[in-house]
Scaffold this motif. Structure first.
Motif, PDB file in Angstrom:
ATOM      1  N   GLN A  87      20.388   2.182  30.006  1.00 33.09           N
ATOM      2  CA  GLN A  87      19.481   1.052  30.168  1.00 33.09           C
ATOM      3  C   GLN A  87      18.079   1.509  30.567  1.00 33.09           C
ATOM      4  OE1 GLN A  87      20.706  -1.863  29.247  1.00 33.09           O
ATOM      5  NE2 GLN A  87      22.629  -0.774  28.876  1.00 33.09           N
ATOM      6  N   ARG A  88      17.952   2.746  31.054  1.00 31.40           N
ATOM      7  CA  ARG A  88      16.641   3.252  31.458  1.00 31.40           C
ATOM      8  C   ARG A  88      15.905   3.807  30.247  1.00 31.40           C
ATOM      9  NH1 ARG A  88      17.580   7.761  35.378  1.00 31.40           N
ATOM     10  NH2 ARG A  88      15.321   7.691  35.563  1.00 31.40           N
ATOM     11  N   PRO A  89      14.570   3.807  30.275  1.00 28.16           N
ATOM     12  CA  PRO A  89      13.806   4.383  29.163  1.00 28.16           C
ATOM     13  C   PRO A  89      14.185   5.845  28.928  1.00 28.16           C
ATOM     14  CG  PRO A  89      12.365   3.097  30.590  1.00 28.16           C
ATOM     15  CD  PRO A  89      13.694   3.187  31.285  1.00 28.16           C
ATOM     16  N   LEU A  90      14.168   6.265  27.672  1.00 25.09           N
ATOM     17  CA  LEU A  90      14.597   7.607  27.301  1.00 25.09           C
ATOM     18  C   LEU A  90      13.798   8.679  28.031  1.00 25.09           C
ATOM     19  CD1 LEU A  90      16.215   9.568  25.540  1.00 25.09           C
ATOM     20  CD2 LEU A  90      14.512   9.210  23.721  1.00 25.09           C
ATOM     21  N   VAL A  91      12.487   8.509  28.153  1.00 27.60           N
ATOM     22  CA  VAL A  91      11.654   9.538  28.785  1.00 27.60           C
ATOM     23  C   VAL A  91      12.008   9.690  30.258  1.00 27.60           C
ATOM     24  CG1 VAL A  91       9.300  10.218  29.366  1.00 27.60           C
ATOM     25  CG2 VAL A  91       9.795   9.207  27.128  1.00 27.60           C
ATOM     26  N   GLU A  92      12.277   8.588  30.945  1.00 26.15           N
ATOM     27  CA  GLU A  92      12.673   8.669  32.353  1.00 26.15           C
ATOM     28  C   GLU A  92      13.993   9.417  32.506  1.00 26.15           C
ATOM     29  OE1 GLU A  92      12.703   5.049  34.513  1.00 26.15           O
ATOM     30  OE2 GLU A  92      10.747   4.391  33.796  1.00 26.15           O
ATOM     31  N   ASP A 110      10.870  13.944  21.271  1.00 28.85           N
ATOM     32  CA  ASP A 110       9.446  14.284  21.214  1.00 28.85           C
ATOM     33  C   ASP A 110       8.598  13.038  20.944  1.00 28.85           C
ATOM     34  OD1 ASP A 110       8.643  16.843  21.839  1.00 28.85           O
ATOM     35  OD2 ASP A 110       9.168  17.683  19.891  1.00 28.85           O
ATOM     36  N   HIS A 111       9.045  12.225  20.015  1.00 27.39           N
ATOM     37  CA  HIS A 111       8.312  11.007  19.664  1.00 27.39           C
ATOM     38  C   HIS A 111       8.200  10.076  20.873  1.00 27.39           C
ATOM     39  CE1 HIS A 111       6.753   7.854  17.063  1.00 27.39           C
ATOM     40  NE2 HIS A 111       7.657   7.009  17.558  1.00 27.39           N
ATOM     41  N   ALA A 112       9.305   9.918  21.623  1.00 27.79           N
ATOM     42  CA  ALA A 112       9.304   9.053  22.805  1.00 27.79           C
ATOM     43  C   ALA A 112       8.365   9.599  23.880  1.00 27.79           C
ATOM     44  CB  ALA A 112      10.716   8.910  23.350  1.00 27.79           C
ATOM     45  N   CYS A 113       8.380  10.907  24.074  1.00 23.22           N
ATOM     46  CA  CYS A 113       7.525  11.521  25.099  1.00 23.22           C
ATOM     47  C   CYS A 113       6.049  11.383  24.734  1.00 23.22           C
ATOM     48  CB  CYS A 113       7.893  12.998  25.280  1.00 23.22           C
ATOM     49  SG  CYS A 113       9.490  13.278  26.073  1.00 23.22           S
ATOM     50  N   GLN A 114       5.718  11.584  23.469  1.00 25.49           N
ATOM     51  CA  GLN A 114       4.326  11.463  23.052  1.00 25.49           C
ATOM     52  C   GLN A 114       3.826  10.027  23.167  1.00 25.49           C
ATOM     53  OE1 GLN A 114       4.680  13.303  19.162  1.00 25.49           O
ATOM     54  NE2 GLN A 114       3.747  15.199  19.897  1.00 25.49           N
ATOM     55  N   ASN A 115       4.695   9.066  22.866  1.00 26.07           N
ATOM     56  CA  ASN A 115       4.301   7.661  22.985  1.00 26.07           C
ATOM     57  C   ASN A 115       4.113   7.252  24.438  1.00 26.07           C
ATOM     58  OD1 ASN A 115       4.242   7.180  20.247  1.00 26.07           O
ATOM     59  ND2 ASN A 115       6.291   6.268  20.156  1.00 26.07           N
ATOM     60  N   GLY A 173       1.984  10.984  26.129  1.00 31.11           N
ATOM     61  CA  GLY A 173       0.966  11.709  25.376  1.00 31.11           C
ATOM     62  C   GLY A 173       1.219  13.192  25.267  1.00 31.11           C
ATOM     63  N   LYS A 174       2.423  13.646  25.554  1.00 29.53           N
ATOM     64  CA  LYS A 174       2.755  15.064  25.495  1.00 29.53           C
ATOM     65  C   LYS A 174       4.133  15.242  24.883  1.00 29.53           C
ATOM     66  CE  LYS A 174       0.039  16.263  29.613  1.00 29.53           C
ATOM     67  NZ  LYS A 174       0.081  16.875  30.964  1.00 29.53           N
ATOM     68  N   ARG A 175       4.384  16.433  24.338  1.00 32.79           N
ATOM     69  CA  ARG A 175       5.683  16.742  23.784  1.00 32.79           C
ATOM     70  C   ARG A 175       6.693  16.955  24.917  1.00 32.79           C
ATOM     71  NH1 ARG A 175       5.711  21.716  20.337  1.00 32.79           N
ATOM     72  NH2 ARG A 175       7.767  20.876  19.788  1.00 32.79           N
ATOM     73  N   ALA A 176       7.970  16.914  24.545  1.00 31.22           N
ATOM     74  CA  ALA A 176       9.026  17.060  25.552  1.00 31.22           C
ATOM     75  C   ALA A 176       8.945  18.409  26.261  1.00 31.22           C
ATOM     76  CB  ALA A 176      10.398  16.889  24.883  1.00 31.22           C
ATOM     77  N   ILE A 177       8.670  19.481  25.529  1.00 29.16           N
ATOM     78  CA  ILE A 177       8.614  20.808  26.137  1.00 29.16           C
ATOM     79  C   ILE A 177       7.470  20.899  27.146  1.00 29.16           C
ATOM     80  CG2 ILE A 177       7.163  21.783  24.325  1.00 29.16           C
ATOM     81  CD1 ILE A 177      10.015  23.552  26.219  1.00 29.16           C
ATOM     82  N   GLU A 178       6.353  20.217  26.858  1.00 26.74           N
ATOM     83  CA  GLU A 178       5.222  20.222  27.790  1.00 26.74           C
ATOM     84  C   GLU A 178       5.579  19.479  29.077  1.00 26.74           C
ATOM     85  OE1 GLU A 178       1.355  20.288  24.861  1.00 26.74           O
ATOM     86  OE2 GLU A 178       2.515  18.429  24.957  1.00 26.74           O
TER      87      GLU A 178
END
Length: 318
Positions: free
Chosen positions: A213-218, A249-254, A257-262
């Motif tokens: 239920q939490r956002p993917l990036v979190e 990567d797409h979720a992190c950039q949105n 503003g950075k890629r997952a590795i960053e």
């Protein structure tokens, strides 16, 4: 070792299971059929628990294949125990769940769980190992002291020595007037826990269903922080999160503003800064704890990000 198991959640706290009756019961349950349903296991356990059994205050060493802890749900849900427990998987795997985290303990992994910690544990078929139960009163005035928080690691090259200590504790607990010997052996065990090797990378953390239920990036950032010492790749973390590296990567950039590795590098650097300010560990130890390939790798990354060597930053923060 028979596949049939006895649910330890039905064994009263502070009571010892007579191992001769345990082996007799598992032999009667048989090994040819699939694992016995939890309801039948609970009935078998209660039949033993209801018999008069002398209370034991000493260490209790149980076969891990017969140790299940948690609620009577399927799978078991976390419950607290009144004793400390040391779990050591020597073959196979064991599910170990905490209220907000799920783990799979692989072979050679060790976990120390202090009394009062809510957890659930159930071994997979063919799992072997040891579960050592320790009443809190046993650990008073032990030097060095036992950890106050859950501890994870691998037995590694110290496995033979750890096994010898566990067997000596079990032997001494059966002898009268063995308090001094037990006190000495518990001190040795505490020292062995302090020297465990880092947990292996395949002791993977898996998110609970409600984490979806939490956002993917979190979820990614929380998982990355928890798994730093294992040195996971972005692909490893994406697989655990049930997504692809491209989608992550797409979720992190949105979102950031950075890629997952960053973002993962930022998480690792943030934790390194916190640990250097705390001052309890050397830069070399921090590098190992956070999954850097070497002390030199940590130093290069830290200098590139901050302009200072880790040692300089620690001294100025002290």
């Amino acid at each position: 070792m028979p596949n049939a198991r006895i649910n330890d959640s039905d064994i009263p706290e502070g009571r010892a299971l007579d191992m001769r009756r345990y082996h007799a019961a598992t032999a009667r349950l048989g090994t040819a059929s699939p694992p016995t349903p939890p309801k039948i296991l609970a009935v078998a356990a209660r039949s033993f628990a209801q018999r008069p059994v002398a209370r034991q205050s000493g260490p209790r060493l149980l076969p891990l294949a017969g140790f299940i802890w948690g609620s009577r749900a399927t799978p078991p849900q976390p419950r607290t125990r009144a004793d400390h427990i040391l779990i050591w998987v020597t073959a196979g795997q064991l599910h170990l769940d905490f209220p907000r985290q799920q783990h799979v303990m692989p072979s050679d992994s060790v976990r120390y769980i202090p009394a009062g910690t809510a957890f659930a544990a159930w071994p997979k078929p063919e799992t072997e190992g040891h579960a050592l139960l320790l009443a809190p009163a046993l650990l008073r005035d032990i030097d060095p002291p036992f950890p106050q928080h859950p501890l994870a690691g691998s037995a590694g090259e110290s496995g033979e020595a750890l096994l010898s200590t566990l067997k000596e504790l079990a032997d001494e607990s059966a002898k009268p007037n063995s308090e001094k010997a037990l006190h000495c052996l518990l001190g040795v065990l505490a020292l062995r826990l302090a020297r465990l090797e880092p947990a292996r990378a395949n002791a993977a953390l898996t998110p609970l269903p409600n984490e979806a239920q939490r956002p993917l990036v979190e979820r990614f950032l929380t998982l990355a922080m928890a798994q730093l010492r294992h040195g996971p790749t972005i692909a490893d973390l994406a697989a655990i999160l049930g997504t692809s590296t491209a989608a992550l990567d797409h979720a992190c950039q949105n979102a950031r503003g950075k890629r997952a590795i960053e973002l993962m590098h930022e998480v690792r650097l943030q934790r390194a800064v916190e640990m250097l300010r705390e001052g309890g560990q050397s830069p070399a130890q921090i590098a190992k704890e956070l999954g850097y390939t070497s002390h030199a790798h940590f130093t290069r990354s830290f200098v590139e990000a901050t302009g200072q060597r880790p040692e300089t930053f620690r001294d100025q923060s002290g």
